[in-house]
Design an enzyme around this catalytic site. Structure first.
Site, PDB file in Angstrom:
ATOM      1  N   PHE A 127       0.855  -1.187   0.000  1.00 61.19           N
ATOM      2  CA  PHE A 127       0.000   0.000   0.000  1.00 61.19           C
ATOM      3  C   PHE A 127       0.888   1.234   0.000  1.00 61.19           C
ATOM      4  CE2 PHE A 127      -2.410   3.487   1.787  1.00 61.19           C
ATOM      5  CZ  PHE A 127      -3.544   3.445   0.991  1.00 61.19           C
ATOM      6  N   ASP A 212       9.356   2.555   1.370  1.00 64.00           N
ATOM      7  CA  ASP A 212       8.233   3.325   1.897  1.00 64.00           C
ATOM      8  C   ASP A 212       8.170   3.037   3.402  1.00 64.00           C
ATOM      9  OD1 ASP A 212       5.763   4.114   2.849  1.00 64.00           O
ATOM     10  OD2 ASP A 212       4.635   3.455   1.087  1.00 64.00           O
ATOM     11  N   LYS A 241       3.154   9.836   8.449  1.00 67.17           N
ATOM     12  CA  LYS A 241       2.508   9.365   9.684  1.00 67.17           C
ATOM     13  C   LYS A 241       3.113   9.933  10.973  1.00 67.17           C
ATOM     14  CE  LYS A 241       0.143   5.181   8.051  1.00 67.17           C
ATOM     15  NZ  LYS A 241      -1.256   5.457   8.361  1.00 67.17           N
TER      16      LYS A 241
END
Ligand SMILES: Cc1ncc(COP(=O)(O)O)c(C=O)c1O
Length: 387
Positions: A127, A212, A241
């Site tokens: 993702f 990532d 995040k």
């Protein structure tokens, strides 16, 4: 029908306040937070140093265009390089924007510096975000449905299969993008040696290896960055995040020689690296390092994983407990889609991914007592479900 677009299945609770590992709803009821805004508030909610840094910065300057030097941006970029690898940083506002930036950087590097093809290889189950390029890079068909035509130049290969990766890396490929541990895909750790193998294949061919670390970064897995477990350094790393402990921010971190593929005019962001975000990040990173937060998260994670594994004898539906640090997935046989709602009634925030995996990503400052509280409630919930 409300005025807010229906992009999330929302739980029927309004969270108004938070401190540490606990949040309170609009009726004053408290909940133990095992979600942390999906791996965002790693220092816990409203950490006093981050709050103070934001308060001070808010009284001085919210925003400044990147047409001017921003001192805190320069300081933070240097700090990130110090604690990761020799690099230069582009700041943006989210994980998808960071990955979008990394994809652009890889293409630009391929076309101007390395002369490699533009294709980007990603892994099944990954993702990477919801913009057009990042959803195309994502290895899950459900996020792409209905958004065609998709951008060209992406290829997805099976997860954890070095042979398949090697076969895909022909001279049309300029970069490989992967999460060191897949998050949304189900807390999936690649087989031992996979990341090193990928590094070697990319080195042999002059292909960029891009990690990532939007979800795995900032101490989540027990090291500041997940790649540090494997001693494999990427050419490019993306963060978001927990970088600002909840203040919206993202970053593309690229080694010298690659970072220079961007030049004035090739990439930009009005809000990227604004003083408020930078103040939040500087406070977050210094607490993280000064207080050894990744190490604390690692110990709490070991305790939770050990206890969850012990729970298997009471709950045969627990198929596997996996993860690293405080990024934990509990895979179950049986329907657990209602667990987050059931959890609310017992005063806990829980998250379920892929319909069958309970994902535990609490603040890294979770105490032993809070771990025990979470374990007791999870035990009760599973017992009530006959799992
Ligand atoms: C690994 C990974 N990359 C990218 C993203 C997208 O980040 P954002 O929602 O900030 O755009 C996420 C979000 O869950 C993620 O887990």
């Amino acid at each position: 029908m409300g005025y807010v677009m229906d992009t999330y299945s929302r739980l029927p609770v309004v969270i108004e306040r938070g401190h540490g590992c606990r949040v309170w709803d609009d009726s004053g009821r408290d909940y133990l937070d095992m979600v942390a805004g999906i791996a965002v508030c790693n220092l816990g909610h409203t950490h006093e140093h981050v709050v103070e840094a934001l308060r001070l910065q808010a009284g001085e300057l919210f925003h400044c265009s990147n047409l001017y030097r921003i001192r805190k941006q320069e300081t933070l970029a240097g700090l990130i390089a110090d604690v990761s690898f020799e690099s230069r940083v582009f700041f943006c506002n989210s994980g998808a924007e960071a990955n979008e930036g990394a994809i652009k950087l890889a293409r630009r590097y391929g076309s101007t510096l390395s002369k490699r093809g533009p294709k980007i290889v990603t892994l099944e189950g990954s993702f990477h975000g919801r913009t057009l390029a990042t959803l195309t890079a994502t290895g899950q068909d459900k996020v792409k449905k209905g958004f065609e035509p998709l951008p060209e130049g992406f290829l997805t290969v099976p997860f954890g299969d070095l042979g398949a990766l090697e076969k895909a890396l022909d001279d049309t490929v300029g970069a490989v993008l992967m999460e060191p541990i897949q998050g949304e895909g189900g807390v999936r750790i690649p087989p031992a040696g996979y990341l090193q193998g990928a590094r070697k294949l990319c080195d042999e061919r002059g292909i960029l290896l891009m990690f990532d670390e939007v979800q795995t970064g900032m101490g989540r897995t027990g090291e500041l960055f997940a790649y540090q477990h494997e001693k494999v350094t990427p050419d490019v790393m993306t963060l978001a995040k927990a970088l600002g402990n909840g203040f919206p921010v993202g970053a593309v971190v690229a080694r010298p020689g690659v970072a220079e593929a961007f030049s004035p005019g090739s990439h930009a962001s009005t809000f990227g690296g604004n003083p408020l975000a930078m103040a939040a990040c500087l406070a977050t990173l210094s607490v993280m390092i000064d207080e050894g937060i990744p190490q604390k998260g690692r110990e709490a994670g070991q305790y939770l994983m050990r206890s969850l594994n012990e729970m298997k004898s009471h709950h045969p539906a627990i198929r596997e407990v996996r993860g690293r640090g405080l990024m934990i997935g509990v895979e179950l046989d049986g329907d657990i889609a209602s667990l987050p709602l059931d959890g609310l009634k017992k005063g806990i925030l829980l998250n379920v991914i892929q319909g069958r995996i309970l994902r535990l990503v609490p603040p890294l400052v979770i105490s032993r007592d809070e771990c025990d509280e979470a374990l007791a409630i999870i035990h009760e919930l599973l017992k009530e479900k006959g799992l």
